[in-house]
Design a protein around this motif. Structure first.
Motif, mmCIF file in Angstrom:
data_model
loop_
_atom_site.group_PDB
_atom_site.id
_atom_site.type_symbol
_atom_site.label_atom_id
_atom_site.label_comp_id
_atom_site.label_asym_id
_atom_site.label_seq_id
_atom_site.Cartn_x
_atom_site.Cartn_y
_atom_site.Cartn_z
ATOM 1 N N GLY A 249 0.809 -1.205 0.000
ATOM 2 C CA GLY A 249 0.000 0.000 0.000
ATOM 3 C C GLY A 249 0.845 1.258 0.000
ATOM 4 O O GLY A 249 2.068 1.225 0.161
ATOM 5 N N ARG A 250 0.176 2.365 -0.166
ATOM 6 C CA ARG A 250 0.811 3.675 -0.154
ATOM 7 C C ARG A 250 0.883 4.208 1.277
ATOM 8 O O ARG A 250 0.222 3.705 2.185
ATOM 9 N N PHE A 251 1.649 5.279 1.455
ATOM 10 C CA PHE A 251 1.701 5.924 2.764
ATOM 11 C C PHE A 251 0.306 6.323 3.224
ATOM 12 O O PHE A 251 -0.030 6.179 4.398
ATOM 13 N N SER A 252 -0.486 6.844 2.309
ATOM 14 C CA SER A 252 -1.825 7.320 2.655
ATOM 15 C C SER A 252 -2.774 6.187 3.031
ATOM 16 O O SER A 252 -3.845 6.446 3.578
ATOM 17 N N GLU A 253 -2.396 4.955 2.745
ATOM 18 C CA GLU A 253 -3.219 3.798 3.076
ATOM 19 C C GLU A 253 -2.725 3.065 4.318
ATOM 20 O O GLU A 253 -3.339 2.086 4.758
ATOM 21 N N LEU A 254 -1.635 3.534 4.908
ATOM 22 C CA LEU A 254 -0.949 2.783 5.954
ATOM 23 C C LEU A 254 -1.797 2.589 7.201
ATOM 24 O O LEU A 254 -1.884 1.476 7.746
ATOM 25 N N ALA B 289 1.579 12.453 3.781
ATOM 26 C CA ALA B 289 0.720 11.463 4.427
ATOM 27 C C ALA B 289 1.545 10.491 5.260
ATOM 28 O O ALA B 289 1.144 10.089 6.364
ATOM 29 N N GLY B 290 2.726 10.111 4.748
ATOM 30 C CA GLY B 290 3.593 9.206 5.485
ATOM 31 C C GLY B 290 4.125 9.819 6.763
ATOM 32 O O GLY B 290 4.206 9.155 7.803
#
Length: 389
Positions: A129-134, A286-287
Motif C-alpha cells: 500500500g501507499r503511505f496514505s493507506e498505511l 501522508a507518510g
C-alpha cells in the motif's frame, strides 16, 4: 487520479497554475491508456525479475539509520519503503526479537518482502500500500496508534525500480514510458506517457518547473508538444532524445552531477514526471503524518530524501509548520511560519517542533567513502527526530 498541486511554487509556476489545474481536470486517460506499452521490444539485460538472492541495491546511509533508530531487543519497527529490503535486513539483525512491518506500494517489492518473511518467521509483516493507506492497513492488523517504536521512511524511487527498464523510470534504459510505482494495482492510473501526450504545453511546463525545478521548462515543454504531433512519445529514450534535442549540443554535454560526472539534460524532466504521476509529495506528507500517529512517545523517526522538494517538506514538518492544507495550498507561494506559529503547530495535523525533538540539528549527508561505493546515494539527506514525551 486526483491531481494535487505542487507544494513549492516559483513565480513562473504561479502564472501557469490555473492552466495546469484546468488541463488536469479535463485529462482523459482512455485514448492513451495503452500508449506506454507500445513500441519496439526492450533488449535490456535488466528486464529480468529481481531475485532475492541478488541484492537489487545497496541501502543508503545504513549505519547512520541504525545509529539514529537505536533499535532495541523486541521492538516493533516500521519500514515504510521496503524496496529491495536492505534496510529491513539490517534492522532485523540489529537486535534480537525485532519485528519489522514492511510497507511498499510496489507489488514487486512486496513479493521480496514475502520471501524475506518466510526466512524470518513472524518477524517480517509485508504490507502492500501507499503511505496514505498505511493507517487503514495497520488497523486491519489490530495495530493501534502509538504502538510502534521506530519508523524509517526512505522516499523516492528505489534502485530496483530504476534498474528494471520495463518500469520506465530510467532514461538510460529504453522501456515503456510508465513510471507508476504501484505497477498494475490501479489500471486506470495515468502513465508518464499519458501525461506527455495529453497535457497542453503550459501545463507540462508547470509540471517540469514545479516538480523538476527545471529552469528550461518552457523550452522542453514546447519540444515535447512539437514531437508528439509527429508521433506519440511512448518510450523512455524517445522522451530523453526529445528533451536533448531542444538544447544546443554544447548545453547537452555541459551538465554535471554532484560528482562532476556528465548528467543527462532530461534528468529533471524524468524526476518531475515521476513525482507527478505518483503524487509523491502528498504521499510523503501522508507518510509523515502516519509516522506521527503510530509512534510511541520517544519513538524515533528517520527520513531519507533525495531532492530538495522532499527535504524541504520534511524539514518544515519537523519544525512545526502547519502543512494541514497542503492539498489546497500546493500552488500557493510558500508561507514561512513565524516563530509564534511554530510554537502553536504541535497538533496532529502538522506534526511540529512541539512534538518532535531533533536527534541532530543539521541534516545528515553521506560520507565521501559511501558515495564512492554507492554513487546513487550521493544526493541523499537524512533527518532524524524523536517523538516528544
Amino acid at each position: 487520479m486526483v491531481f494535487h498541486m505542487p507544494l513549492h511554487s516559483s513565480p513562473a509556476i504561479k502564472k501557469t497554475n490555473l492552466a495546469l489545474w484546468r488541463a488536469w481536470r479535463t485529462f482523459k486517460f482512455s485514448p492513451l491508456s495503452s500508449l506506454a506499452g507500445r513500441g519496439s521490444e526492450d533488449t535490456s539485460e535488466e528486464m529480468s525479475a529481481v531475485s532475492p538472492e541478488k541484492p537489487p541495491h545497496t541501502p543508503v546511509m545504513l549505519k547512520e539509520v541504525l545509529h539514529y533508530l537505536d533499535i532495541q531487543a523486541g521492538q516493533v519497527v516500521l519500514d515504510m519503503t521496503f524496496g529491495g529490503g536492505g534496510h529491513t535486513k539490517a534492522i532485523l539483525s540489529a537486535a534480537p526479537g525485532v519485528t519489522v512491518l514492511a510497507l511498499d506500494r510496489d507489488p514487486t517489492a512486496i513479493s521480496l518482502a514475502q520471501r524475506l518473511a518466510e526466512q524470518h518467521h513472524g518477524r517480517v509483516k509485508p504490507l502492500l500500500g501507499r503511505f496514505s493507506e498505511l493507517e487503514a492497513l495497520l488497523s486491519n492488523m489490530s495495530i493501534k496508534p502509538g504502538s510502534i517504536d521506530a519508523v524509517l521512511l526512505d522516499a523516492g524511487c528505489s534502485s530496483m525500480q530504476m534498474d528494471q527498464a520495463e518500469r520506465g523510470f530510467a532514461l538510460s534504459k529504453d522501456g515503456p514510458l510508465d513510471m507508476r510505482m504501484d505497477g498494475e494495482r490501479y489500471p486506470d492510473m495515468p502513465r508518464a506517457a499519458d501525461v506527455v501526450n495529453t497535457l497542453d504545453q503550459q501545463a507540462l511546463a508547470s509540471i517540469l518547473a514545479a516538480y523538476g525545478e527545471e529552469r528550461h521548462a518552457r523550452k522542453i515543454a514546447s519540444a515535447i508538444v512539437e514531437a508528439r504531433r509527429v508521433n506519440p512519445i511512448t518510450r523512455t529514450q524517445q522522451l530523453a532524445s526529445v528533451v536533448a534535442g531542444s538544447f544546443p549540443a554544447a548545453v547537452v554535454h555541459a551538465r554535471r552531477d554532484r560528482l562532476h560526472r556528465p548528467a543527462h539534460v532530461a534528468t529533471k524532466t524524468f524526476q518531475a514526471l515521476r513525482i507527478f504521476v505518483n503524487d509523491e509529495l502528498n504521499e510523503l506528507h501522508a507518510g509523515l503524518r502516519a509516522a506521527r500517529t503510530l509512534l510511541k512517545p520517544a519513538g524515533r523517526l528517520c527520513v531519507i530524501t533525495f531532492h530538495s522538494l522532499e527535504d524541504r517538506l520534511v524539514k518544515r514538518f519537523l519544525q512545526g509548520e502547519d502543512l494541514s492544507n497542503l492539498e489546497q495550498d500546493h500552488f500557493s507561494p510558500r508561507k514561512h511560519a513565524s516563530r509564534k506559529d511554530k510554537k502553536l503547530a504541535g497538533d496532529e495535523r502538522g506534526g511540529g517542533n512541539a512534538v518532535w525533538v531533533p536527534l541532530r540539528r543539521k541534516v545528515i549527508i553521506p560520507e565521501k567513502e559511501d558515495v564512492r561505493e554507492n554513487p546513487r546515494g550521493r544526493s541523499a539527506k537524512l533527518r532524524a527526530a524523536a517523538l516528544r514525551h
